[in-house]
Design a protein around this motif. Structure first.
Motif, PDB file in Angstrom:
ATOM      1  N   LEU A  18       0.822  -1.203   0.000  1.00 29.01           N
ATOM      2  CA  LEU A  18       0.000   0.000   0.000  1.00 29.01           C
ATOM      3  C   LEU A  18       0.862   1.262   0.000  1.00 29.01           C
ATOM      4  N   ASP A  19       1.933   1.251   0.779  1.00 29.70           N
ATOM      5  CA  ASP A  19       2.834   2.409   0.810  1.00 29.70           C
ATOM      6  C   ASP A  19       3.399   2.686  -0.580  1.00 29.70           C
ATOM      7  N   TRP A  20       3.790   1.625  -1.276  1.00 25.65           N
ATOM      8  CA  TRP A  20       4.334   1.788  -2.630  1.00 25.65           C
ATOM      9  C   TRP A  20       3.269   2.339  -3.571  1.00 25.65           C
ATOM     10  N   MET A  21       2.044   1.836  -3.460  1.00 29.55           N
ATOM     11  CA  MET A  21       0.959   2.338  -4.310  1.00 29.55           C
ATOM     12  C   MET A  21       0.714   3.824  -4.072  1.00 29.55           C
ATOM     13  N   GLU A  22       0.694   4.220  -2.806  1.00 30.13           N
ATOM     14  CA  GLU A  22       0.431   5.623  -2.483  1.00 30.13           C
ATOM     15  C   GLU A  22       1.596   6.522  -2.904  1.00 30.13           C
ATOM     16  N   ARG A  23       2.808   5.985  -2.828  1.00 26.50           N
ATOM     17  CA  ARG A  23       3.993   6.780  -3.146  1.00 26.50           C
ATOM     18  C   ARG A  23       4.258   6.864  -4.650  1.00 26.50           C
ATOM     19  N   PHE A  24       3.880   5.836  -5.389  1.00 28.85           N
ATOM     20  CA  PHE A  24       4.250   5.736  -6.799  1.00 28.85           C
ATOM     21  C   PHE A  24       3.046   5.587  -7.730  1.00 28.85           C
ATOM     22  N   VAL A  25       2.232   4.571  -7.524  1.00 31.72           N
ATOM     23  CA  VAL A  25       1.174   4.238  -8.478  1.00 31.72           C
ATOM     24  C   VAL A  25       0.072   5.285  -8.526  1.00 31.72           C
ATOM     25  N   MET A  26      -0.248   5.867  -7.378  1.00 30.48           N
ATOM     26  CA  MET A  26      -1.353   6.824  -7.331  1.00 30.48           C
ATOM     27  C   MET A  26      -0.955   8.229  -7.760  1.00 30.48           C
ATOM     28  N   LYS A  27       0.301   8.428  -8.140  1.00 30.58           N
ATOM     29  CA  LYS A  27       0.787   9.764  -8.481  1.00 30.58           C
ATOM     30  C   LYS A  27       1.334   9.816  -9.908  1.00 30.58           C
ATOM     31  N   PRO A  28       1.436  11.019 -10.481  1.00 27.43           N
ATOM     32  CA  PRO A  28       2.044  11.168 -11.807  1.00 27.43           C
ATOM     33  C   PRO A  28       3.538  10.858 -11.740  1.00 27.43           C
ATOM     34  N   HIS A  29       4.121  10.623 -12.896  1.00 28.39           N
ATOM     35  CA  HIS A  29       5.563  10.361 -12.964  1.00 28.39           C
ATOM     36  C   HIS A  29       6.114  11.070 -14.195  1.00 28.39           C
ATOM     37  N   PRO A  30       7.248  11.742 -14.070  1.00 30.07           N
ATOM     38  CA  PRO A  30       7.787  12.523 -15.200  1.00 30.07           C
ATOM     39  C   PRO A  30       8.142  11.687 -16.420  1.00 30.07           C
ATOM     40  N   HIS A  31       8.398  10.396 -16.233  1.00 31.56           N
ATOM     41  CA  HIS A  31       8.783   9.543 -17.354  1.00 31.56           C
ATOM     42  C   HIS A  31       7.656   8.621 -17.809  1.00 31.56           C
ATOM     43  N   LEU A  32       6.435   8.897 -17.348  1.00 30.25           N
ATOM     44  CA  LEU A  32       5.312   8.021 -17.672  1.00 30.25           C
ATOM     45  C   LEU A  32       4.945   8.083 -19.147  1.00 30.25           C
ATOM     46  N   GLY A  33       5.086   9.257 -19.747  1.00 31.98           N
ATOM     47  CA  GLY A  33       4.743   9.395 -21.159  1.00 31.98           C
ATOM     48  C   GLY A  33       3.320   9.856 -21.396  1.00 31.98           C
ATOM     49  N   ARG A  34       2.600  10.148 -20.337  1.00 32.25           N
ATOM     50  CA  ARG A  34       1.236  10.671 -20.432  1.00 32.25           C
ATOM     51  C   ARG A  34       0.907  11.389 -19.132  1.00 32.25           C
ATOM     52  N   LYS A  35      -0.200  12.122 -19.118  1.00 28.94           N
ATOM     53  CA  LYS A  35      -0.627  12.817 -17.917  1.00 28.94           C
ATOM     54  C   LYS A  35      -1.379  11.865 -16.979  1.00 28.94           C
ATOM     55  N   GLY A  36      -1.487  12.263 -15.720  1.00 27.61           N
ATOM     56  CA  GLY A  36      -2.250  11.480 -14.767  1.00 27.61           C
ATOM     57  C   GLY A  36      -1.403  10.531 -13.954  1.00 27.61           C
ATOM     58  N   ALA A  37      -2.061   9.809 -13.059  1.00 26.64           N
ATOM     59  CA  ALA A  37      -1.380   8.857 -12.185  1.00 26.64           C
ATOM     60  C   ALA A  37      -0.821   7.689 -12.981  1.00 26.64           C
ATOM     61  N   VAL A  38       0.176   7.027 -12.409  1.00 28.99           N
ATOM     62  CA  VAL A  38       0.757   5.854 -13.058  1.00 28.99           C
ATOM     63  C   VAL A  38      -0.334   4.839 -13.369  1.00 28.99           C
ATOM     64  N   CYS A  39      -1.235   4.606 -12.407  1.00 23.87           N
ATOM     65  CA  CYS A  39      -2.422   3.791 -12.653  1.00 23.87           C
ATOM     66  C   CYS A  39      -3.640   4.566 -12.156  1.00 23.87           C
ATOM     67  N   PRO A  40      -4.524   4.964 -13.043  1.00 24.36           N
ATOM     68  CA  PRO A  40      -5.675   5.780 -12.638  1.00 24.36           C
ATOM     69  C   PRO A  40      -6.729   5.018 -11.855  1.00 24.36           C
ATOM     70  N   PHE A  41      -6.617   3.678 -11.790  1.00 27.91           N
ATOM     71  CA  PHE A  41      -7.605   2.869 -11.099  1.00 27.91           C
ATOM     72  C   PHE A  41      -7.404   2.836  -9.586  1.00 27.91           C
ATOM     73  N   VAL A  42      -6.156   2.873  -9.159  1.00 27.64           N
ATOM     74  CA  VAL A  42      -5.843   2.515  -7.774  1.00 27.64           C
ATOM     75  C   VAL A  42      -6.407   3.486  -6.744  1.00 27.64           C
ATOM     76  N   HIS A  43      -6.199   4.777  -6.937  1.00 25.96           N
ATOM     77  CA  HIS A  43      -6.673   5.738  -5.944  1.00 25.96           C
ATOM     78  C   HIS A  43      -8.192   5.701  -5.780  1.00 25.96           C
ATOM     79  N   PRO A  44      -8.967   5.721  -6.865  1.00 26.31           N
ATOM     80  CA  PRO A  44     -10.423   5.624  -6.694  1.00 26.31           C
ATOM     81  C   PRO A  44     -10.855   4.316  -6.040  1.00 26.31           C
ATOM     82  N   ALA A  45     -10.169   3.215  -6.367  1.00 22.84           N
ATOM     83  CA  ALA A  45     -10.513   1.931  -5.755  1.00 22.84           C
ATOM     84  C   ALA A  45     -10.210   1.940  -4.263  1.00 22.84           C
TER      85      ALA A  45
END
Length: 227
Positions: free
Chosen positions: A23-50
């Protein structure tokens, strides 16, 4: 099994530690944008709403003395479990996600119990209308939009299963897969997302399936001629 919002209440220290690390990793990484992601938005847009909507469930499999064959057998039962949980929900079934943590798994077995298992399980999960992602600290998988990110490199090993969505076209029909595998993935995708696709998207997907089937027949004819 518990909701991601109830991890701190767990009594088993090993399971609680694995869930909290995930969960800590999801909150720190997956639920947030990343400069190298290649698109806007969170790394995974599903996780935070879920997570916020109490639709993110965690469960654990103790792999300390488990053989690979038994592990696969247990993982094969996950789609049915997912379905039972979904049946109990009256709203936002689309957000339902189930993370499976193989606790006490030796690092030397990550490649087999996570990477190899994912290759075996994904076609089966897709038949059930599910996508499954594989995560562990040694993952070398790159992003769908950029090779400058390792989106599956988590702090602890786990799998994440959720219902198939329209954007999952990004994760199927990849050049690294066999032609037969790509046909299977596209057929499952079309079956489970058809109601959300435009007529143009349905036509493109159908045409791609036909194209791959003709390619498959051509490859078989070539192989027969070579023999």
């Amino acid at each position: 099994m518990c909701l991601s919002t109830e991890v701190a209440r767990l009594e088993n220290p090993d399971i609680r530690a694995a869930f909290q690390s995930g969960l800590d990793w999801m909150e720190r990484f997956v639920m947030k944008p990343h400069p190298h992601l290649g698109r806007k938005g969170a790394v995974c847009p599903f996780v935070h709403p879920a997570h916020e909507g109490k639709r993110l469930y965690f469960c654990a499999i103790d792999c300390r003395e488990m053989c690979f064959e038994l592990f696969l057998e247990v993982m094969m039962a996950v789609p049915a479990l997912f379905g039972r949980i979904a049946e109990q929900l009256t709203t936002r079934r689309d957000l339902l996600s189930l993370c499976i943590f193989p606790i006490n798994l030796p690092v030397a077995n990550y490649y087999k119990f996570v990477d190899c298992a994912h290759s075996i399980l994904k076609p089966i999960y897709m038949v059930a209308g599910l996508m499954i992602g594989e995560f562990h600290p040694l993952s070398t998988a790159t992003g769908a939009h950029s090779e400058g990110i390792r989106p599956l490199r988590a702090d602890v090993p786990f799998f994440a299963a959720r219902s198939m969505a329209v954007h999952d076209k990004l994760f199927i029909d990849r050049a690294s897969g066999s032609v037969g595998q790509r046909i299977h993935e596209l057929e499952c995708y079309l079956r489970w997302t058809r109601s959300s696709l435009s007529l143009e998207d349905i036509a493109r997907c159908t045409a791609r399936i036909d194209e791959l089937k003709h390619q498959l027949i051509g490859d078989e004819d070539h192989a027969d001629a070579a023999v």
